[in-house]
Design a protein around this motif. Structure first.
Motif, PDB file in Angstrom:
ATOM      1  N   UNK A  93       0.825  -1.203   0.000  1.00 46.30           N
ATOM      2  CA  UNK A  93       0.000   0.000   0.000  1.00 46.30           C
ATOM      3  C   UNK A  93       0.860   1.254   0.000  1.00 46.30           C
ATOM      4  N   UNK A  94       1.988   1.195   0.751  1.00 45.24           N
ATOM      5  CA  UNK A  94       2.882   2.350   0.777  1.00 45.24           C
ATOM      6  C   UNK A  94       3.491   2.585  -0.606  1.00 45.24           C
ATOM      7  N   UNK A  95       3.917   1.475  -1.258  1.00 48.34           N
ATOM      8  CA  UNK A  95       4.458   1.632  -2.606  1.00 48.34           C
ATOM      9  C   UNK A  95       3.418   2.179  -3.561  1.00 48.34           C
ATOM     10  N   UNK A  96       2.191   1.659  -3.448  1.00 48.85           N
ATOM     11  CA  UNK A  96       1.127   2.170  -4.313  1.00 48.85           C
ATOM     12  C   UNK A  96       0.870   3.643  -4.019  1.00 48.85           C
ATOM     13  N   UNK A  97       0.863   3.969  -2.697  1.00 47.08           N
ATOM     14  CA  UNK A  97       0.632   5.367  -2.349  1.00 47.08           C
ATOM     15  C   UNK A  97       1.745   6.252  -2.877  1.00 47.08           C
ATOM     16  N   UNK A  98       3.017   5.777  -2.690  1.00 48.73           N
ATOM     17  CA  UNK A  98       4.126   6.577  -3.214  1.00 48.73           C
ATOM     18  C   UNK A  98       4.072   6.668  -4.725  1.00 48.73           C
ATOM     19  N   UNK A  99       3.707   5.550  -5.372  1.00 51.25           N
ATOM     20  CA  UNK A  99       3.594   5.587  -6.829  1.00 51.25           C
ATOM     21  C   UNK A  99       2.520   6.570  -7.271  1.00 51.25           C
ATOM     22  N   UNK A 100       1.372   6.504  -6.571  1.00 52.40           N
ATOM     23  CA  UNK A 100       0.319   7.457  -6.903  1.00 52.40           C
ATOM     24  C   UNK A 100       0.760   8.882  -6.617  1.00 52.40           C
ATOM     25  N   UNK A 101       1.465   9.053  -5.481  1.00 52.52           N
ATOM     26  CA  UNK A 101       1.960  10.391  -5.168  1.00 52.52           C
ATOM     27  C   UNK A 101       2.968  10.851  -6.212  1.00 52.52           C
ATOM     28  N   UNK A 102       3.859   9.903  -6.617  1.00 54.69           N
ATOM     29  CA  UNK A 102       4.817  10.264  -7.657  1.00 54.69           C
ATOM     30  C   UNK A 102       4.132  10.598  -8.974  1.00 54.69           C
ATOM     31  N   UNK A 103       3.109   9.807  -9.289  1.00 51.52           N
ATOM     32  CA  UNK A 103       2.376  10.108 -10.524  1.00 51.52           C
ATOM     33  C   UNK A 103       1.711  11.478 -10.435  1.00 51.52           C
ATOM     34  N   UNK A 104       1.132  11.756  -9.235  1.00 47.93           N
ATOM     35  CA  UNK A 104       0.515  13.073  -9.098  1.00 47.93           C
ATOM     36  C   UNK A 104       1.554  14.189  -9.207  1.00 47.93           C
ATOM     37  N   UNK A 105       2.725  13.951  -8.552  1.00 43.46           N
ATOM     38  CA  UNK A 105       3.760  14.961  -8.661  1.00 43.46           C
ATOM     39  C   UNK A 105       4.268  15.096 -10.095  1.00 43.46           C
ATOM     40  N   UNK A 106       4.404  13.929 -10.766  1.00 37.25           N
ATOM     41  CA  UNK A 106       4.847  13.985 -12.159  1.00 37.25           C
ATOM     42  C   UNK A 106       3.845  14.732 -13.024  1.00 37.25           C
ATOM     43  N   UNK A 107       2.568  14.434 -12.799  1.00 35.41           N
ATOM     44  CA  UNK A 107       1.550  15.152 -13.553  1.00 35.41           C
ATOM     45  C   UNK A 107       1.570  16.632 -13.227  1.00 35.41           C
ATOM     46  N   UNK A 108       1.773  16.919 -11.908  1.00 36.23           N
ATOM     47  CA  UNK A 108       1.824  18.320 -11.530  1.00 36.23           C
ATOM     48  C   UNK A 108       3.033  19.008 -12.164  1.00 36.23           C
ATOM     49  N   UNK A 109       4.195  18.313 -12.133  1.00 34.50           N
ATOM     50  CA  UNK A 109       5.380  18.893 -12.761  1.00 34.50           C
ATOM     51  C   UNK A 109       5.189  19.047 -14.271  1.00 34.50           C
ATOM     52  N   UNK A 110       4.539  18.042 -14.870  1.00 32.55           N
ATOM     53  CA  UNK A 110       4.294  18.149 -16.312  1.00 32.55           C
ATOM     54  C   UNK A 110       3.386  19.325 -16.635  1.00 32.55           C
ATOM     55  N   UNK A 111       2.314  19.485 -15.844  1.00 36.49           N
ATOM     56  CA  UNK A 111       1.419  20.620 -16.087  1.00 36.49           C
ATOM     57  C   UNK A 111       2.147  21.937 -15.853  1.00 36.49           C
ATOM     58  N   UNK A 112       2.933  21.959 -14.771  1.00 30.89           N
ATOM     59  CA  UNK A 112       3.676  23.178 -14.504  1.00 30.89           C
ATOM     60  C   UNK A 112       4.717  23.436 -15.583  1.00 30.89           C
ATOM     61  N   UNK A 113       5.389  22.330 -16.015  1.00 28.89           N
ATOM     62  CA  UNK A 113       6.380  22.466 -17.077  1.00 28.89           C
ATOM     63  C   UNK A 113       5.754  23.008 -18.354  1.00 28.89           C
ATOM     64  N   UNK A 114       4.625  22.433 -18.713  1.00 26.43           N
ATOM     65  CA  UNK A 114       3.963  22.912 -19.930  1.00 26.43           C
ATOM     66  C   UNK A 114       3.520  24.356 -19.780  1.00 26.43           C
ATOM     67  N   UNK A 115       2.994  24.696 -18.585  1.00 25.41           N
ATOM     68  CA  UNK A 115       2.554  26.077 -18.382  1.00 25.41           C
ATOM     69  C   UNK A 115       3.744  27.036 -18.423  1.00 25.41           C
ATOM     70  N   UNK A 116       4.844  26.652 -17.719  1.00 28.84           N
ATOM     71  CA  UNK A 116       6.010  27.529 -17.700  1.00 28.84           C
ATOM     72  C   UNK A 116       6.651  27.636 -19.075  1.00 28.84           C
ATOM     73  N   UNK A 117       6.776  26.479 -19.752  1.00 26.62           N
ATOM     74  CA  UNK A 117       7.371  26.519 -21.092  1.00 26.62           C
ATOM     75  C   UNK A 117       6.519  27.342 -22.047  1.00 26.62           C
ATOM     76  N   UNK A 118       5.218  27.155 -21.950  1.00 25.02           N
ATOM     77  CA  UNK A 118       4.325  27.936 -22.816  1.00 25.02           C
ATOM     78  C   UNK A 118       4.466  29.420 -22.533  1.00 25.02           C
ATOM     79  N   UNK A 119       4.538  29.795 -21.269  1.00 22.64           N
ATOM     80  CA  UNK A 119       4.665  31.206 -20.930  1.00 22.64           C
ATOM     81  C   UNK A 119       6.005  31.761 -21.381  1.00 22.64           C
ATOM     82  N   UNK A 120       7.086  30.967 -21.096  1.00 27.02           N
ATOM     83  CA  UNK A 120       8.404  31.455 -21.495  1.00 27.02           C
ATOM     84  C   UNK A 120       8.527  31.585 -23.000  1.00 27.02           C
ATOM     85  N   UNK A 121       7.881  30.715 -23.733  1.00 31.40           N
ATOM     86  CA  UNK A 121       7.931  30.831 -25.195  1.00 31.40           C
ATOM     87  C   UNK A 121       6.962  31.881 -25.713  1.00 31.40           C
TER      88      UNK A 121
END
Length: 628
Positions: A373-401
């Motif tokens: 359960x901890x691994x699943x939770x960490x995986x889900x947390x990592x996925x959420x963080x990855x998605x958050x970083x991806x959204x932030x990355x896309x937003x920041x890259x879009x703004x910077x460009x």
């Protein structure tokens, strides 16, 4: 012959005996539902209520109609605290008495043996005293009768001398002998007693002493039947007397009972002393024997008490105390108890061990489930963080460009309109600047993508001391308001194997970060330390430091202290990719980068491996790049 009454009676008695044996085999307290159900009738139906739980009259074991007591099964009388069960399934608990609960076996044995010995000794003493009394009284009665016969013989030869007890004077009589003449009504005519032995002291003038009135009254009223009587004579004591008659002469004779009583008293005293001594000796012997015989049982009880104090709930399932082998002899009751206790402890240890193994298995299963359960939770947390970083990355890259593209489009529109508000040369400069900014951003993103894919970098020997010195000179030329310093501590050549252009980019990013985020007048020190195996480059400043909330993500992409992305001009702030690119390049070279920051001191440390042969280093760089 199967229909004869005798065969049927024998068969029914056999069934009843089997049923009783089955009921006797049921342990106390284990009353099953079958015992409460009605017995089926011969045709398969349930017996009527009146016959439920009862034995039919024709099937009584003794052939007689059953009485009220036939409803119960005869069983041995249960002990204290045991369950007594009836044939109808009812249970009765026989509770021990208060005395049985408070007295130990040793005490009860002492009391029982002592009481038995006392009763035996008392019985023996009483019986001996009774037999001795009977023997002495018989002997005394024979002597009294012989004395009476002799007195009657003497009195018959002097029928006229009723007032003169010549018998006592003419014959040598023992002291205490009493004689009297009686009339027909039993009244005492004359009576005397020998005060001392006449034969022993012949000088005494008259050894006979006449009795007084009170003494004669104690002897009156006796019939001449030859029976023995016991009379208390005042002043003389207790006498055994008898009356004999011959014709008209009646004579009373008696002897004192003091000798008999003294003999009996002496016998009782001797018997009492002997009994007390015997009881004391027997009590001591019994106490020693009982103590020795109960000592194994005491050791068994001590073992049971020690086991009862063991903490079985804390995993203490091994090493339970056992009854010694000498106390497990099956030939004695205490040995049987000790052996049974050892078997019980073996079963308890086995059960507890099995339970602990089950609990351990359950705990491990729960631990595995928890880790999963901890691994699943960490995986889900990592996925959420990855998605958050991806959204932030896309937003920041879009703004910077979008910002440079908007500037280029604006200036191009103004130039197309031919307005005079913007000079063409200034417009082209702005377009070129925004184009260069967008190009650098795209190149940084492309570099990060390549490093993430693990593409190999150029590999050659690079002198980090010269590279850092050149980077410091360029920073001093670009920002003269800061105090730029260089420190070198070289125990060995500061060469590494890697991509020189990318390593320059790392140093440029660190120095540019210090320049943009510290005020003018800040001292920035770049140092290089070289050892046999490592090359350590540090960039240190005495500026305000990095906020504590920003430190964990300082090397992530598009990380900026200005989260609103508001800046006055294109050069007032970076895109947030400089430190991320520096970290990626350092990792691709097999190194590490980290930062320590407090107000007044911020230090970035780059740790790179020393230079090796070109082919080996190429493989190392390629492998390290693949792991990013």
């Amino acid at each position: 012959m199967t229909g004869t009454p005798g065969y049927r009676t024998g068969r029914v008695r056999g069934l009843i005996a089997d049923e009783r044996r089955a009921l006797d085999d049921v342990p106390p307290g284990a009353v099953t539902e079958t015992a409460r159900r009605p017995h089926p009738a011969p045709d398969g139906r349930s017996a009527p209520p009146a016959a439920r739980g009862r034995t039919p009259p024709a099937t009584a074991p003794d052939g007689m109609p059953p009485g009220p007591a036939d409803d119960h099964v005869t069983q041995p009388l249960p002990g204290p605290g045991q369950v007594q069960r009836t044939r109808r399934g009812r249970e009765t608990i026989r509770r021990p008495s208060a005395g049985a609960r408070t007295r130990s076996i040793r005490t009860r044995l002492y009391v029982l043996v002592g009481a038995t010995l006392v009763v035996v000794c008392v019985a023996m003493g009483v019986i001996t005293a009774l037999f001795q009394h009977a023997y002495l009284m018989g002997n005394l009665d024979d002597r009294v009768l012989d004395t009476a016969e002799r007195a009657l013989s003497r009195a018959s030869s002097h029928p006229d001398g009723a007032d003169d007890p010549t018998f006592l004077r003419e014959s040598a009589q023992p002291a205490g002998t009493l004689s009297a003449r009686l009339d027909e009504k039993g009244a005492v005519l004359s009576a005397a007693v020998v005060v001392q032995d006449a034969s022993a002291n012949a000088s005494v003038h008259d050894p006979v002493h006449d009795l007084g009135t009170d003494q004669r009254s104690a002897l009156a009223g006796l019939r001449a039947d030859g029976a023995m009587h016991t009379r208390a004579v005042p002043g003389l004591g207790t006498y055994r007397v008898t009356v004999l008659a011959d014709g008209g002469v009646r004579v009373l004779a008696g002897l004192p009972m003091d000798d008999v009583q003294d003999t009996l008293d002496a016998l009782v005293t001797i018997e009492t002393g002997v009994a007390v001594a015997g009881l004391a000796a027997a009590g001591c012997v019994c106490a020693v024997v009982i103590r020795r015989q109960l000592r194994p049982l005491g050791r068994v009880a001590a073992t049971a008490a020690e086991v009862s104090r063991a903490s079985l709930g804390d995993g203490g399932i091994t090493g339970l105390t056992r009854v010694p082998a000498r106390d497990t002899d099956p030939g004695s009751e205490a040995g049987q108890v000790g052996a049974a206790l050892n078997r019980l402890l073996d079963q308890v240890e086995s059960s507890l061990a099995e339970r602990q193994r089950d609990e351990e298995r359950i705990r491990r299963s729960e631990e595995r489930v928890r880790r999963s359960e901890e691994r699943v939770r960490r995986s889900e947390e990592g996925m959420r963080r990855s998605e958050e970083r991806m959204r932030r990355f896309l937003a920041d890259a879009s703004h910077e460009l979008r910002t440079p593209l908007a500037s280029i489009a604006g200036y191009a529109e103004l130039m197309n309109r031919g307005t005079d508000r913007v000079e063409p040369v200034l417009a082209w400069r702005r377009v070129s600047a925004e184009s260069a900014r967008m190009t650098g951003l795209v190149e940084d993103l492309l570099l990060l993508a390549r490093l993430d894919e693990g593409r190999p970098l150029d590999s050659r020997e690079v002198d980090m001391a010269a590279l850092v010195a050149e980077a410091v000179r360029k920073a001093r030329a670009a920002a003269g308001g800061h105090d730029w310093q260089l420190e070198l501590s070289l125990d060995a050549p500061a060469s590494v194997t890697g991509d020189e252009a990318r390593l320059r980019q790392v140093m440029a990013a660190l120095l540019s970060n210090a320049r943009m985020h510290t005020p003018a007048g800040t001292t920035v020190t770049a140092s290089v330390r070289s050892t046999a195996e490592r090359r350590v480059i540090r960039v240190r400043d005495n500026g305000p430091g990095i906020p504590a909330t920003l430190l964990p993500t300082v090397f992530e992409r598009f990380t900026r202290a200005d989260t609103s992305r508001s800046r006055t001009d294109a050069g007032s702030g970076g895109s947030g990719l400089g430190l991320a690119v520096a970290a990626a390049i350092t990792a691709a070279h097999g190194g590490r980068i980290h930062v320590d920051s407090v107000p007044g001191r911020t230090e970035f440390t780059v740790d790179l491996p020393a230079a090796v042969e070109a082919e080996a280093e190429q493989r190392a760089v390629s492998g390290n790049g693949a792991s990013v």
